[in-house]
Design an enzyme around this catalytic site. Structure first.
Site, PDB file in Angstrom:
ATOM      1  CG  LEU A 224      50.682  35.037  36.456  1.00  0.00           C
ATOM      2  CD1 LEU A 224      51.923  34.981  36.976  1.00  0.00           C
ATOM      3  CD2 LEU A 224      50.617  35.092  34.769  1.00  0.00           C
TER       4      LEU A 224
ATOM      5  CG  ASP B 186      46.594  41.670  32.395  1.00  0.00           C
ATOM      6  OD1 ASP B 186      46.349  40.506  31.941  1.00  0.00           O
ATOM      7  OD2 ASP B 186      45.828  42.413  32.280  1.00  0.00           O
TER       8      ASP B 186
ATOM      9  CG  ASP C 161      43.619  47.225  31.680  1.00  0.00           C
ATOM     10  OD1 ASP C 161      43.413  46.889  32.867  1.00  0.00           O
ATOM     11  OD2 ASP C 161      43.471  46.691  30.712  1.00  0.00           O
TER      12      ASP C 161
HETATM   13  C1  FRU Z   1      43.753  41.822  30.158  1.00  0.00           C
HETATM   14  C2  FRU Z   1      42.718  42.139  31.272  1.00  0.00           C
HETATM   15  C3  FRU Z   1      42.692  43.408  31.807  1.00  0.00           C
HETATM   16  C4  FRU Z   1      42.136  43.530  33.034  1.00  0.00           C
HETATM   17  C5  FRU Z   1      42.585  42.325  33.706  1.00  0.00           C
HETATM   18  C6  FRU Z   1      41.729  41.623  34.561  1.00  0.00           C
HETATM   19  O1  FRU Z   1      44.128  40.506  30.213  1.00  0.00           O
HETATM   20  O2  FRU Z   1      41.368  41.777  30.921  1.00  0.00           O
HETATM   21  O3  FRU Z   1      42.224  44.381  30.715  1.00  0.00           O
HETATM   22  O4  FRU Z   1      42.437  44.662  33.795  1.00  0.00           O
HETATM   23  O5  FRU Z   1      42.998  41.358  32.583  1.00  0.00           O
HETATM   24  O6  FRU Z   1      42.340  40.387  35.244  1.00  0.00           O
END
Ligand code: FRU
Length: 468
Positions: A48, A50, A172
């Site tokens: 797991l 974000d 993001d």
């Molecule tokens: C942050 C990140 C985000 C990306 C995601 C990929 O932890 O690197 O920038 O969208 O995780 O899992």
């Protein structure tokens, strides 16, 4: 990570191409782990990271998370979907959003969700790699979710590529609505290797997105990449939370591999896309593992947050057991004297029992107050411990963690004491100091069936916490 097993083929393999037996075998392994949490969201198997798409829709809370079910590594990412009626009892919906279109073929990366009419609109980053050099080509992808939790991706990406002057690190999106426009805040890296947050906007959520302006935060200390930007409004102020990877430590202190930071301002001027009277950048959490925090201005008026208890580019002892990472408890945020105050949502009371937990019970709340002099709280297992202490002479708090089989590491900060609450959930801890003025979050890989709790120079009260 076992690089013999984790070949590029396995890391990037589409979910439909995996042998289902892999998940069955992994589940059996995970079931043997002595570190599984009882009231924190995690994956059934694998990794797991974000939190994503935190929202209130169709009479329920929705909280997604980045997941890779086939092992405790950063493989091909999907969105696990969790729902709740009360922010503390969560159940996984068996309809994850998985990579299955051209523009997200190397991962459904992080993003957000917003209510539009009777549907939930999701905007996330479709990660793709091109050519033999694996050049990143990010798409910002849209999807609609209906009341039955069915997710339908849009055929055309909302944003086709990084804008001019920005590398493939462009991801993001967080969507918010203001007056006639939807705005997306997107983390970016310039071709000169600087982190920044860009905004796009459109009057229609599912088309017409155009580059608007760079968000002026009042500082350029965003390192080489600003991941996971989020905006929230509370107590008449605005707060921006983000992860400035590689931020200069001379003007912004942090000890973790990558920081999660915040800035508070009087307001956000949408015309100039500029924070008005911004605070200095501050650390969101003083613990070992806290990252990618997402915000939700909920319909009931609260500003809520949830973070990933874990860090990028880090291996954890639970990897050996076939799983890694949790989401934090949902926190309610306030602003007092230019600082964020974080506390577990009131609904957590639904899980807290009056009974005193046994030493073998690994789910508990430990409360201590008031303090005097030099004191500490110790959580001890045979060859591992978590020790929190306060030294009055230099007003220094220190948290020392020793995981089984590893050397001890510390985090410290200065500040006055008045209250202390520690939430333990087997290998997960969340510490709230002085009513949440400071939080310390992380994982503690103990070696026993029991953890002995003891205190120096303070009285403590313990309560058992139920499974979610
Ligand atoms: C942050 C990140 C985000 C990306 C995601 C990929 O932890 O690197 O920038 O969208 O995780 O899992």
């Amino acid at each position: 990570m076992d690089t013999n097993y984790w070949t590029l083929d396995r890391l990037g393999r589409l979910y439909k191409d995996w042998d289902p037996k892999v998940l069955t075998d992994l589940s059996a392994k995970v079931a043997q782990s002595k570190w599984r949490p009882g009231y924190h969201i995690t994956t059934k198997t694998g990794l797991l990271n974000d939190p994503n798409g935190f929202s209130y829709f169709n009479g329920q809370w929705h909280l997604f998370n980045q997941a890779f079910p086939y092992g405790a590594v950063h493989g091909l990412k999907s969105w696990q979907h969790n729902v709740s009626d009360d922010l503390v009892h969560w159940r996984v919906v068996d309809k994850p959003m998985v990579p299955d279109i051209y523009s997200d073929r190397n991962g459904c990366y992080s993003g957000s969700a917003i209510n539009v009419g009777d549907k939930l609109f999701i905007m996330y980053t479709g990660n793709t790699f091109e050519g033999s050099e694996f050049t990143r080509h990010p798409y910002q992808v849209g999807a609609w979710m209906d009341a039955d939790n069915n997710i339908e991706k849009l055929a055309e990406p909302l944003i086709q590529d990084s804008p001019a002057g920005v590398t493939g690190h462009f991801r993001d999106p967080q969507i918010i609505k203001r007056d006639d426009y939807y705005y997306a805040f997107i983390g970016a890296q310039t071709v000169d290797n600087a982190g920044e947050i860009l905004t796009y906007r459109s009057q229609q959520v599912d088309s017409g997105w155009e580059l608007y302006k760079k968000l002026d935060l009042g500082t350029d200390n965003l390192g080489y990449m600003a991941e996971c930007p989020n905006i929230g409004f509370v107590d008449g102020k605005v707060v921006v939370i983000f992860c400035p990877q590689g931020a200069d430590k001379a003007s912004f202190h942090y000890d973790n591999v990558h920081p999660n930071a915040y800035i508070i301002a009087d307001e956000l001027d949408f015309t100039d896309m500029k924070l008005v009277n911004p605070s200095p950048m501050q650390q969101l959490d003083e613990g070992f593992d806290y990252y990618a925090t997402q915000l939700l201005n909920s319909p009931d008026g609260r500003l809520l947050s949830v973070g990933w208890i874990g860090l990028p580019d880090t291996e954890y002892l639970s990897d050996q057991d076939g799983w890694e990472g949790e989401l934090s408890m949902v926190r309610e945020l306030h602003i007092v004297s230019g600082r964020l105050i974080q506390s577990p949502v009131n609904e957590l009371g639904n899980l807290i029992e009056d009974t005193e937990p046994a030493a073998t019970d690994l789910q508990k709340r430990i409360t201590a107050s008031p303090f005097a002099g030099q004191y500490g709280l110790n959580l001890d297992s045979t060859d591992s411990y978590l020790h929190l202490s306060y030294d009055e002479t230099d007003r220094q708090w220190t948290l020392e963690r020793k995981n089984v089989g590893e050397a001890a590491v510390t985090r410290s900060f200065s500040g006055d004491p008045s209250s202390l609450e520690v939430y333990l959930d087997n290998s997960v801890f969340e510490i709230f100091i002085n009513g949440g003025k400071v939080t310390m979050t992380g994982q503690f890989f103990h070696d026993g069936e029991s953890i002995k709790v003891s205190a120096n120079q303070m009285t403590i009260k313990q309560n058992k916490i139920k499974n979610m």
